[in-house]
Design an enzyme around this catalytic site. Structure first.
Site, mmCIF file in Angstrom:
data_model
loop_
_atom_site.group_PDB
_atom_site.id
_atom_site.type_symbol
_atom_site.label_atom_id
_atom_site.label_comp_id
_atom_site.label_asym_id
_atom_site.label_seq_id
_atom_site.Cartn_x
_atom_site.Cartn_y
_atom_site.Cartn_z
ATOM 1 N N HIS A 111 4.352 1.967 -8.117
ATOM 2 C CA HIS A 111 3.420 0.831 -8.137
ATOM 3 C C HIS A 111 2.518 0.902 -9.372
ATOM 4 O O HIS A 111 2.264 -0.105 -10.030
ATOM 5 C CB HIS A 111 2.501 0.859 -6.901
ATOM 6 C CG HIS A 111 3.213 0.793 -5.584
ATOM 7 N ND1 HIS A 111 3.220 1.833 -4.692
ATOM 8 C CD2 HIS A 111 3.924 -0.204 -5.004
ATOM 9 C CE1 HIS A 111 3.892 1.487 -3.603
ATOM 10 N NE2 HIS A 111 4.342 0.259 -3.765
ATOM 11 N N LYS B 220 13.506 -0.613 -8.028
ATOM 12 C CA LYS B 220 13.961 0.199 -6.888
ATOM 13 C C LYS B 220 14.418 -0.717 -5.754
ATOM 14 O O LYS B 220 15.416 -0.443 -5.090
ATOM 15 C CB LYS B 220 12.818 1.108 -6.425
ATOM 16 C CG LYS B 220 13.269 2.395 -5.799
ATOM 17 C CD LYS B 220 13.543 2.284 -4.325
ATOM 18 C CE LYS B 220 12.261 2.268 -3.556
ATOM 19 N NZ LYS B 220 12.488 1.915 -2.138
ATOM 20 N N ASP B 221 13.696 -1.820 -5.550
ATOM 21 C CA ASP B 221 14.100 -2.817 -4.553
ATOM 22 C C ASP B 221 14.821 -3.946 -5.289
ATOM 23 O O ASP B 221 14.338 -5.088 -5.359
ATOM 24 C CB ASP B 221 12.874 -3.340 -3.805
ATOM 25 C CG ASP B 221 12.203 -2.234 -3.009
ATOM 26 O OD1 ASP B 221 12.845 -1.696 -2.097
ATOM 27 O OD2 ASP B 221 11.059 -1.881 -3.320
ATOM 28 N N ARG C 79 8.163 5.333 1.760
ATOM 29 C CA ARG C 79 8.843 5.921 2.925
ATOM 30 C C ARG C 79 9.255 7.374 2.687
ATOM 31 O O ARG C 79 9.634 8.049 3.644
ATOM 32 C CB ARG C 79 10.038 5.068 3.341
ATOM 33 C CG ARG C 79 9.603 3.734 3.940
ATOM 34 C CD ARG C 79 10.744 2.962 4.552
ATOM 35 N NE ARG C 79 10.272 1.875 5.379
ATOM 36 C CZ ARG C 79 10.212 0.583 4.998
ATOM 37 N NH1 ARG C 79 10.608 0.230 3.788
ATOM 38 N NH2 ARG C 79 9.758 -0.341 5.819
ATOM 39 N N HIS D 19 2.155 4.687 -4.964
ATOM 40 C CA HIS D 19 2.714 5.837 -5.698
ATOM 41 C C HIS D 19 2.894 5.428 -7.147
ATOM 42 O O HIS D 19 2.564 4.296 -7.534
ATOM 43 C CB HIS D 19 4.021 6.299 -5.042
ATOM 44 C CG HIS D 19 5.010 5.198 -4.830
ATOM 45 N ND1 HIS D 19 5.616 4.538 -5.881
ATOM 46 C CD2 HIS D 19 5.481 4.617 -3.690
ATOM 47 C CE1 HIS D 19 6.428 3.614 -5.397
ATOM 48 N NE2 HIS D 19 6.360 3.627 -4.062
ATOM 49 N N VAL E 167 10.723 4.413 -10.834
ATOM 50 C CA VAL E 167 10.064 5.671 -11.219
ATOM 51 C C VAL E 167 10.564 6.752 -10.272
ATOM 52 O O VAL E 167 10.674 6.528 -9.061
ATOM 53 C CB VAL E 167 8.525 5.521 -11.150
ATOM 54 C CG1 VAL E 167 7.841 6.834 -11.506
ATOM 55 C CG2 VAL E 167 8.073 4.402 -12.090
ATOM 56 N N GLN F 192 15.608 -7.221 -3.462
ATOM 57 C CA GLN F 192 14.370 -7.991 -3.261
ATOM 58 C C GLN F 192 14.003 -8.739 -4.546
ATOM 59 O O GLN F 192 13.635 -9.920 -4.510
ATOM 60 C CB GLN F 192 13.246 -7.030 -2.866
ATOM 61 C CG GLN F 192 11.871 -7.646 -2.904
ATOM 62 C CD GLN F 192 10.810 -6.733 -2.319
ATOM 63 O OE1 GLN F 192 10.642 -6.692 -1.109
ATOM 64 N NE2 GLN F 192 10.086 -6.004 -3.152
ATOM 65 N N SER G 159 9.067 6.132 -3.323
ATOM 66 C CA SER G 159 9.031 5.145 -2.252
ATOM 67 C C SER G 159 7.956 5.573 -1.264
ATOM 68 O O SER G 159 7.773 6.775 -1.015
ATOM 69 C CB SER G 159 10.394 5.122 -1.541
ATOM 70 O OG SER G 159 10.266 4.511 -0.277
ATOM 71 N N GLY H 99 0.821 -1.203 0.000
ATOM 72 C CA GLY H 99 0.000 0.000 0.000
ATOM 73 C C GLY H 99 0.852 1.248 0.000
ATOM 74 O O GLY H 99 2.030 1.215 -0.361
HETATM 75 O O1 PAF Z 1 8.121 -4.386 -1.965
HETATM 76 C C1 PAF Z 1 7.159 -4.520 -1.178
HETATM 77 O O2 PAF Z 1 6.262 -3.676 -1.107
HETATM 78 C C2 PAF Z 1 7.094 -5.737 -0.287
HETATM 79 O O3 PAF Z 1 8.358 -6.133 0.149
HETATM 80 C C3 PAF Z 1 6.337 -6.917 -0.922
HETATM 81 C C4 PAF Z 1 7.042 -7.465 -2.152
HETATM 82 C C5 PAF Z 1 4.917 -6.482 -1.302
HETATM 83 C C6 PAF Z 1 6.237 -8.060 0.100
HETATM 84 O O4 PAF Z 1 5.582 -7.648 1.260
#
Ligand code: PAF
Length: 289
Positions: free
Chosen positions: A44, A156-157, A194, A41, A183, A160, A192, A38
């Site tokens: 996403h 960006k991540d 954050r 921005h 972006v 991950q 982000s 959630g």
């Molecule tokens: O990148 C994120 O927002 C989170 O790490 C994810 C992939 C939704 C897992 O909770």
């Protein structure tokens, strides 16, 4: 930011309800999935738009996953502007929005964790112990519930994305992982959730992360191949931003995440810093894919 006027996507929370909705749509074409926590921005939303271009049906999820936050991290204060998120996803054309409750993802008696070794022990993994086990465990469960053909993640991540690509390959999951480009705001700051923590002065200085990376890119373009010199250029840039406190500046192999001394194959230059109350990350990749 996109306009927020559009029909709302169907919303579900339970896993059975989610599965029924996805099953009905799967007959009509491929299913793409955009997992989020959630505080939506444009980063996403650009994943949703890309997903829509190549898949018939787009599922997004909003779940602030408690397992990926450390005990001193921001789980409780993580922004949860749910109504706004729903409207943004509606405007971007999400077909189905899954908003599980904690007990939908972690049923009573839950004992299972997913761990990807090595890739999770460096960079973000070194600074945030347990973080990636939380990410892999939740994403494995979200994938198990949605069973998408395509999983969309943001560059960006980057770490991950690399960890989750490894997990999907190692566990033979029938899902294709696609990455969407970072972006950025007009001044270069990576979008982000954050960034919402930044005060006005901090927001101005947060641009240091992308500016440092831009300096490294200029040096790479000019032929610099020493990882130490690239890292030094980023730190030099940061000297002009006293509110920015380095967590790490790393030049690593883009697949293994091992540090490199010289840029030869494809590299990831990853940075993390605290700017006031926010811990921000950013990166660039460079070199042949
Ligand atoms: O990148 C994120 O927002 C989170 O790490 C994810 C992939 C939704 C897992 O909770």
């Amino acid at each position: 930011m996109a306009s927020t006027k559009s029909a709302s996507p169907r919303r579900v929370s339970g896993v059975d309800e989610l599965r029924r909705a996805v099953r009905a749509s799967r007959r009509r074409g491929t299913v793409a999935f955009v997992p989020t926590m959630g505080a939506i921005h444009d980063g996403h939303l650009s994943l949703v738009r890309q997903a829509k271009r190549s898949s018939r049906f787009v599922v997004a999820s909003i779940f602030v996953n408690p397992l990926q936050f450390g005990p001193t991290e921001d789980y409780r204060r993580y922004p949860r502007p749910v109504r706004r998120d729903r409207a943004l996803f509606a405007a971007a054309g999400v077909d189905l929005l899954w908003e599980p409750r904690v007990e939908d993802v972690y049923p009573p008696g839950d004992r299972t964790r997913v761990h990807v070794s090595e890739l999770t022990e460096v960079l973000e993994g070194a600074s945030r112990p347990g973080h990636f086990e939380g990410v892999t465990t939740v994403v494995m469960r979200l994938l198990g519930a949605v069973q998408p053909d395509v999983l969309w993640l943001g560059q960006k991540d980057a770490q991950q994305a690399i960890v989750l690509e490894r997990m999907c390959a190692d566990l033979l999951l029938p899902v294709r992982v696609r990455r969407g480009a970072t972006v950025r705001e007009n001044d270069g700051l990576a979008m982000s959730s954050r960034n919402a923590y930044l005060g006005a002065a901090e927001r101005q200085q947060a641009v240091a992360l992308s500016q440092g990376l831009a300096s490294a890119r200029v040096l790479l373009g000019a032929g610099e191949r020493s990882a130490a010199k690239l890292a030094a250029a980023i730190r030099r840039e940061w000297e002009g931003y006293p509110l920015v406190r380095e967590d790490y500046v790393a030049v690593v192999d883009a697949a293994t995440l091992r540090p490199v001394r010289r840029v030869e194959g494809r590299v990831l230059i990853a940075v993390a810093a605290r700017v006031g109350p926010a811990r921000l990350i950013d990166n660039i990749e460079w070199g042949p894919k």
